[in-house]
Motif scaffolding. Sequence first.
Motif, PDB file in Angstrom:
ATOM      1  N   VAL A   1       0.750  -1.173  -0.198  1.00  0.00           N
ATOM      2  CA  VAL A   1      -0.234   0.048  -0.027  1.00  0.00           C
ATOM      3  C   VAL A   1       0.722   1.063  -0.017  1.00  0.00           C
ATOM      4  CG1 VAL A   1      -1.887   1.562   1.448  1.00  0.00           C
ATOM      5  CG2 VAL A   1      -2.006  -1.313   1.326  1.00  0.00           C
ATOM      6  N   THR A   2       0.527   2.278  -0.836  1.00  0.00           N
ATOM      7  CA  THR A   2       1.095   3.502  -0.563  1.00  0.00           C
ATOM      8  C   THR A   2       0.344   4.542  -0.242  1.00  0.00           C
ATOM      9  OG1 THR A   2       2.452   2.891  -2.951  1.00  0.00           O
ATOM     10  CG2 THR A   2       2.174   5.400  -2.221  1.00  0.00           C
ATOM     11  N   LEU A   3       0.829   5.401   0.625  1.00  0.00           N
ATOM     12  CA  LEU A   3       0.114   6.612   1.190  1.00  0.00           C
ATOM     13  C   LEU A   3       0.788   7.796   1.050  1.00  0.00           C
ATOM     14  CD1 LEU A   3       0.629   4.155   3.961  1.00  0.00           C
ATOM     15  CD2 LEU A   3      -1.796   5.236   4.391  1.00  0.00           C
ATOM     16  N   HIS A   4       0.120   8.612   0.523  1.00  0.00           N
ATOM     17  CA  HIS A   4       0.501  10.074   0.033  1.00  0.00           C
ATOM     18  C   HIS A   4      -0.108  10.979   0.725  1.00  0.00           C
ATOM     19  CE1 HIS A   4       1.259  13.288  -2.463  1.00  0.00           C
ATOM     20  NE2 HIS A   4       2.310  13.001  -2.967  1.00  0.00           N
ATOM     21  N   ARG A   5       0.634  11.917   1.382  1.00  0.00           N
ATOM     22  CA  ARG A   5       0.189  13.027   2.387  1.00  0.00           C
ATOM     23  C   ARG A   5       0.963  14.128   1.831  1.00  0.00           C
ATOM     24  NH1 ARG A   5      -1.004  12.766   8.810  1.00  0.00           N
ATOM     25  NH2 ARG A   5      -2.198  14.608   8.992  1.00  0.00           N
ATOM     26  N   SER A   6       0.275  14.860   1.651  1.00  0.00           N
ATOM     27  CA  SER A   6       0.989  16.769   1.318  1.00  0.00           C
ATOM     28  C   SER A   6       0.145  17.698   1.984  1.00  0.00           C
ATOM     29  CB  SER A   6       0.617  17.100  -0.176  1.00  0.00           C
ATOM     30  OG  SER A   6      -0.735  16.791  -0.836  1.00  0.00           O
TER      31      SER A   6
ATOM     32  N   TYR B   1      -6.008  15.568   4.714  1.00  0.00           N
ATOM     33  CA  TYR B   1      -6.266  14.239   4.169  1.00  0.00           C
ATOM     34  C   TYR B   1      -5.045  13.546   3.715  1.00  0.00           C
ATOM     35  CZ  TYR B   1      -4.886  16.644  -0.264  1.00  0.00           C
ATOM     36  OH  TYR B   1      -4.175  17.251  -1.253  1.00  0.00           O
ATOM     37  N   ILE B   2      -5.376  12.358   3.517  1.00  0.00           N
ATOM     38  CA  ILE B   2      -4.315  11.279   3.130  1.00  0.00           C
ATOM     39  C   ILE B   2      -4.965  10.680   1.952  1.00  0.00           C
ATOM     40  CG2 ILE B   2      -4.932   9.632   4.809  1.00  0.00           C
ATOM     41  CD1 ILE B   2      -1.899   9.383   5.182  1.00  0.00           C
ATOM     42  N   VAL B   3      -4.019  10.165   0.746  1.00  0.00           N
ATOM     43  CA  VAL B   3      -4.320   9.381  -0.263  1.00  0.00           C
ATOM     44  C   VAL B   3      -3.970   8.011  -0.087  1.00  0.00           C
ATOM     45  CG1 VAL B   3      -4.554   9.045  -2.848  1.00  0.00           C
ATOM     46  CG2 VAL B   3      -4.733  11.438  -1.662  1.00  0.00           C
ATOM     47  N   ILE B   4      -4.726   7.054   0.005  1.00  0.00           N
ATOM     48  CA  ILE B   4      -4.068   5.493  -0.014  1.00  0.00           C
ATOM     49  C   ILE B   4      -4.351   4.980  -1.332  1.00  0.00           C
ATOM     50  CG2 ILE B   4      -6.281   4.688   0.884  1.00  0.00           C
ATOM     51  CD1 ILE B   4      -4.611   2.496   2.579  1.00  0.00           C
ATOM     52  N   LYS B   5      -3.048   4.392  -1.895  1.00  0.00           N
ATOM     53  CA  LYS B   5      -3.302   3.708  -3.297  1.00  0.00           C
ATOM     54  C   LYS B   5      -3.016   2.102  -3.039  1.00  0.00           C
ATOM     55  CE  LYS B   5      -1.087   7.582  -5.269  1.00  0.00           C
ATOM     56  NZ  LYS B   5       0.054   8.188  -6.081  1.00  0.00           N
ATOM     57  N   LYS B   6      -4.102   1.439  -3.350  1.00  0.00           N
ATOM     58  CA  LYS B   6      -3.866  -0.218  -3.206  1.00  0.00           C
ATOM     59  C   LYS B   6      -4.456  -0.835  -4.390  1.00  0.00           C
ATOM     60  CE  LYS B   6      -5.631  -3.739   0.082  1.00  0.00           C
ATOM     61  NZ  LYS B   6      -6.444  -3.961   1.130  1.00  0.00           N
ATOM     62  N   GLY B   7      -3.775  -1.455  -4.942  1.00  0.00           N
ATOM     63  CA  GLY B   7      -4.179  -2.476  -6.143  1.00  0.00           C
ATOM     64  C   GLY B   7      -4.824  -1.736  -7.363  1.00  0.00           C
TER      65      GLY B   7
ATOM     66  N   GLU C   1      -6.081   1.337  -7.045  1.00  0.00           N
ATOM     67  CA  GLU C   1      -7.167   1.929  -6.784  1.00  0.00           C
ATOM     68  C   GLU C   1      -6.883   3.218  -5.811  1.00  0.00           C
ATOM     69  OE1 GLU C   1     -10.888  -0.233  -5.653  1.00  0.00           O
ATOM     70  OE2 GLU C   1     -10.847  -1.063  -7.692  1.00  0.00           O
ATOM     71  N   GLU C   2      -7.708   4.219  -5.786  1.00  0.00           N
ATOM     72  CA  GLU C   2      -6.929   5.277  -4.699  1.00  0.00           C
ATOM     73  C   GLU C   2      -8.375   5.555  -3.892  1.00  0.00           C
ATOM     74  OE1 GLU C   2      -5.638   8.896  -6.573  1.00  0.00           O
ATOM     75  OE2 GLU C   2      -3.597   7.960  -7.327  1.00  0.00           O
ATOM     76  N   GLU C   3      -7.840   5.727  -2.773  1.00  0.00           N
ATOM     77  CA  GLU C   3      -9.234   6.376  -1.884  1.00  0.00           C
ATOM     78  C   GLU C   3      -8.738   7.462  -0.972  1.00  0.00           C
ATOM     79  OE1 GLU C   3     -12.459   4.389   1.401  1.00  0.00           O
ATOM     80  OE2 GLU C   3     -10.787   3.184   0.603  1.00  0.00           O
ATOM     81  N   VAL C   4      -9.379   8.409  -0.818  1.00  0.00           N
ATOM     82  CA  VAL C   4      -8.926   9.645   0.027  1.00  0.00           C
ATOM     83  C   VAL C   4      -9.741   9.599   1.358  1.00  0.00           C
ATOM     84  CG1 VAL C   4      -8.996  12.121   0.150  1.00  0.00           C
ATOM     85  CG2 VAL C   4      -8.832  10.844  -2.075  1.00  0.00           C
ATOM     86  N   PHE C   5      -8.939   9.720   2.519  1.00  0.00           N
ATOM     87  CA  PHE C   5      -9.457   9.740   3.548  1.00  0.00           C
ATOM     88  C   PHE C   5      -9.147  11.122   4.372  1.00  0.00           C
ATOM     89  CE2 PHE C   5      -8.672   5.458   3.078  1.00  0.00           C
ATOM     90  CZ  PHE C   5      -9.504   4.777   3.840  1.00  0.00           C
ATOM     91  N   ILE C   6     -10.331  11.675   4.753  1.00  0.00           N
ATOM     92  CA  ILE C   6     -10.436  13.256   5.393  1.00  0.00           C
ATOM     93  C   ILE C   6      -9.843  13.035   7.084  1.00  0.00           C
ATOM     94  CG2 ILE C   6     -11.542  15.171   6.308  1.00  0.00           C
ATOM     95  CD1 ILE C   6     -11.332  14.723   3.140  1.00  0.00           C
TER      96      ILE C   6
END
Length: 484
Positions: free
Chosen positions: A75-80, A84-90, A92-97
């Motif tokens: 899993v890749t987690l991108h945070r700028s 919020y943070i964006v998780i990339k898995k398989g 697909e991307e999902e944003v978490f507030i």
Amino acid sequence: MIFNSIKIKEGSVQRLIEFSNKNNLIHSVTNSKGKTTLLRLLLYSIGYNIPNTKHIKFEDLEIESLITLDNGDTVTLHRSSRDYIVIKKGGEEEVFILNSQETELHKIVFNASNTDLINNLLGLFYFDQEKGWTLLNRGVVIGSIRFNIEELIRGIANIDCSELIKQRETKKQDLLKYKQMFSVAKYQETIDVESNNLAQDSYNTRIDISLNQCRMELNLLKAELRRINKVLKDNKAFTKFIAEIGLLIRTPDGQTISVTEENIVGLNDTIDYLIAKRQIIISQYKQLQNKLIEIERERRAEDIQLSFFEDEETISQIFDKRIANIPINEMAVKNGITRIEQEIKTISTRIKDVSQKAKNARNIISSIFANTKKYLLELGLDESKITERYLFTSNLKELSGAILHKTVFAFRLACLSEVEKHLGIKFPIILDSPSGKEIDQQNIQAMINILKRDFSDNQIIIASIYNYNLDNVHSINIINKLIE
């Protein structure tokens, strides 16, 4: 869970740091080079609300961490941003507030579902340089993140009282509001005594009363106009109906007469009266509208004038007058405070009962205590002083210096071991400067031996200016600063 790498980007400068899935040492020759910052950024990258370090604002950075979950997924987690943070898995991307969806994110990262358990995980696998080596069973892990042993055991035992806690927090907020209202009521008494109740006749009050009266009268006139218009409409419709059906009547002398609009006695007079009344009401309505506009103009002029007041005493007087005009029933507020305090007490008792059930989960408590005792004996503590009460004690005064340091290490590793057994996963163990001032090298080596033996399948990440006797250590060196 394993940290594979972290990419840190600041402006046009970036650094990629890779980790071993076993033993890692973040090392610098001297302190204040960025070791603690790197550890905190690892936690920040997986969604925790971690405070900045002295020279770096995390929200100014772009962070990307690559982690491997216990099921093997990468899993890749991108945070700028802190928001919020964006998780990339398989693919697909999902944003978490953040912070509202932090728990949902950590359910994925840690493969857990119980909120009490998730909220206390960081206090198990992360030992902060400032707080970590004195945090035993309750307190601050880092920043605003806390650890509580009762919550943790409830989580392990799957005993959920989150709704009760939510109810108590809501009641506490209500209680705070009621206490503020009570303070205002008491302040009103002071104003009343000092001003001899002159505040009740304030200019603002008179304007407010006039505005309310005008609006009420306008609403009444508007309702009367609607009623008259409806009656007029109904009468006209009735007249038209009579004319169209060709109704005939016979007079007393035997003549037959057709009923028309003109020979219905009194109908036209009624309609004329209603039309005249409508005109009068329309005139009154317009006058009231003009009066309302004028009063509102006065209010705006006064507000503008008040905005230019700079004299502290004048503003204080205006404040007093406006506070005095707030209608508050002091006795009702006082009764409300008593009622809410009793409700909070009742809910707290129910939470305590649930916590007591958690404490009575003997298999969990016994397992944690057994491991804690085993580790403490290895670290040289007197067996007679090791009792189960330390799982829940709040008295840490007798656990000072090296004893506290070792007790914290043993107890939290024992808790971590129990959680890993419960969830069936492994956590990274992150230690920031484990070599405390009062810990000698013999004790440090004993701590390292526990990690090597009982946590050999965990990823170990240590930040220190010292080297440790760990197998196949992957060294991450920081020369001058973290990003250079």
